[in-house]
Design a protein around this motif. Structure first.
Motif, short mmCIF file in Angstrom:
data_model
loop_
_atom_site.label_atom_id
_atom_site.label_comp_id
_atom_site.label_asym_id
_atom_site.label_seq_id
_atom_site.Cartn_x
_atom_site.Cartn_y
_atom_site.Cartn_z
N MET A 18 0.85 -1.17 0.00
CA MET A 18 0.00 0.00 0.00
C MET A 18 0.90 1.24 0.00
SD MET A 18 -2.93 1.01 2.76
CE MET A 18 -2.02 1.72 4.11
N TRP A 31 3.93 0.70 2.48
CA TRP A 31 3.64 -0.01 3.72
C TRP A 31 3.39 -1.48 3.39
CZ3 TRP A 31 3.87 -0.42 8.72
CH2 TRP A 31 3.01 -1.27 9.41
N SER A 32 4.10 -2.37 4.08
CA SER A 32 3.89 -3.81 3.92
C SER A 32 3.07 -4.30 5.11
CB SER A 32 5.23 -4.55 3.88
OG SER A 32 5.02 -5.94 4.00
N GLU A 33 1.85 -4.71 4.83
CA GLU A 33 1.01 -5.24 5.91
C GLU A 33 1.58 -6.56 6.42
OE1 GLU A 33 -3.24 -5.20 5.35
OE2 GLU A 33 -3.04 -3.53 3.93
N LEU A 34 2.13 -7.36 5.52
CA LEU A 34 2.69 -8.65 5.89
C LEU A 34 3.84 -8.49 6.89
CD1 LEU A 34 2.88 -11.74 5.51
CD2 LEU A 34 4.43 -11.28 3.59
N HIS A 35 4.75 -7.57 6.59
CA HIS A 35 5.92 -7.38 7.45
C HIS A 35 5.78 -6.23 8.44
CE1 HIS A 35 7.56 -9.38 3.78
NE2 HIS A 35 8.04 -10.17 4.72
N GLU A 36 4.69 -5.46 8.31
CA GLU A 36 4.44 -4.29 9.15
C GLU A 36 5.65 -3.35 9.14
OE1 GLU A 36 3.04 -5.58 12.99
OE2 GLU A 36 1.13 -6.18 12.16
#
Length: 72
Positions: A1, A55-60
């Motif tokens: 995102m 922003w990586s939701e998987l890796h936060e």
């Protein structure tokens, strides 16, 4: 995102860019550049749209990458 860099607190943005520059370990050839110069370069790339905050939701995590490499 994608994260709009304009909506990030300026101090937080500077910290994100500095962290990115330090972990990249880029070789600038014979003439080494200062941390502040590298940070300024990345900030200019964000402002011009050449680079984006992701922003990586998987890796936060937040990362900075060239716009052409982002596949949203």
């Amino acid at each position: 995102m994608l994260l709009p860099w304009q909506e990030i607190d300026p101090e937080t943005l500077d910290n994100l860019i500095e962290s990115f520059v330090l972990r990249e370990g880029t070789d600038y050839g014979e003439q080494e550049r200062s941390l502040s110069a590298k940070v300024a370069d990345v900030k200019r790339q964000l402002q011009s749209g050449e680079a984006v905050l992701v922003w990586s939701e998987l890796h936060e995590t937040v990362n900075i990458m060239p716009r052409g490499q982002f596949r949203g």
